[in-house]
Every structure is written in C-alpha cells, then in structure tokens.
Motif scaffolding. Structure first.
Motif, PDB file in Angstrom:
ATOM      1  N   TRP A 110       7.843 -66.346  30.634  1.00  0.00           N
ATOM      2  CA  TRP A 110       7.223 -66.363  31.947  1.00  0.00           C
ATOM      3  C   TRP A 110       8.268 -66.278  33.063  1.00  0.00           C
ATOM      4  O   TRP A 110       8.072 -65.589  34.059  1.00  0.00           O
ATOM      5  CB  TRP A 110       6.393 -67.644  32.096  1.00  0.00           C
ATOM      6  N   ALA A 111       9.398 -66.977  32.896  1.00  0.00           N
ATOM      7  CA  ALA A 111      10.415 -67.044  33.946  1.00  0.00           C
ATOM      8  C   ALA A 111      11.371 -65.860  33.931  1.00  0.00           C
ATOM      9  O   ALA A 111      12.089 -65.639  34.896  1.00  0.00           O
ATOM     10  CB  ALA A 111      11.212 -68.338  33.812  1.00  0.00           C
ATOM     11  N   SER A 122      14.798 -62.069  27.755  1.00  0.00           N
ATOM     12  CA  SER A 122      13.921 -63.243  27.886  1.00  0.00           C
ATOM     13  C   SER A 122      13.569 -63.809  26.521  1.00  0.00           C
ATOM     14  O   SER A 122      13.570 -65.030  26.324  1.00  0.00           O
ATOM     15  CB  SER A 122      12.638 -62.866  28.628  1.00  0.00           C
TER      16      SER A 122
END
Length: 133
Positions: A110-111, A122
């Motif tokens: 998500w980040a 990620s």
C-alpha cells in the motif's frame, strides 16, 4: 566504469547500513521499537530521492543493493529459522505471526506507490520487513 559505480553504491549502502544500526540504538528510536531495518529503508529512500538525478549518478547503483544484496540477506536470515523452532511456539503464536506478516506485507504494498517504489521493490521490501523485521 560500471564496476566503479557499483563499488560506490556498495560503499554507500554499507555506510547507510552502519548509520542505521547506530541510529536504531538511540534511546528515542529504541524506546519506540524502530529497528535498524526501518531506519535503513528510510535512509535509502532519502539518499536516492534527494537532489537532482544528474548530480548523483552513482546512487543508481543502490538498485543492485535493493535487489541482489537484499534478496541474499533475506535468504541467509531465513536459513537461521528451523521447523523445530516453529513447532515449539504453538498455534497462538502462529496466528499472531500470520497476522503480523500479512499486515506488514500489505502495508508495504500500500505504501510503495506514494514512496515512488515500483511493484517489485514494494514486494521485496514488504517480504523483507515482514520476515526479517
């Protein structure tokens, strides 16, 4: 020239790793449970995103560290854990561990985009943080 650039990237990654190990021992960070891994990721993001790209071309070699070196470290860290260790913990710990692993991995996915990380980075950071962090 590529070998020289890669050496600069490895030296920078080593410097960031040593700095993160030191910073993680500071009382405020230690009291809040901030690990050296978290500090290293933040320092790496700052180092690769500060200033114009053309003024710091050797920083692009950190990509080697965030893929090859990080993957090797994750594998080596995982080899320290045995199934016997897991068997002694019991189902309650397994459930807690599964929730922590899953939420940490989901948070990294998500980040990642707001931090300008591609999907592969990620996933790699999420897996490394979930398993090693």
């Amino acid at each position: 020239m590529k070998i020289l650039d890669k050496q600069h990237g490895l030296l920078l990654a080593l410097a960031l790793a040593l700095a993160s190990l030191w910073l993680a021992t500071l009382p405020w960070l230690a009291a809040h449970g901030v690990s050296a891994l978290t500090v290293a990721m933040l320092l790496g993001m700052l180092a690769t995103n500060l200033g114009p790209r053309h003024t710091r071309p050797d920083l692009h070699t950190l990509a080697f560290c965030k893929t090859t070196v990080l993957r090797t470290g994750i594998v080596l860290f995982g080899l320290r854990l045995t199934l016997g260790d897991l068997g002694q913990l019991g189902p309650t710990v397994w459930l807690i561990d599964a929730v922590v692993l899953g939420s940490t991995f989901a948070l990294a996915l998500w980040a990642g985009p707001p931090l300008w990380l591609d999907r592969e980075s990620s996933v790699l950071i999420g897996a490394g943080s979930a398993i090693c962090g």
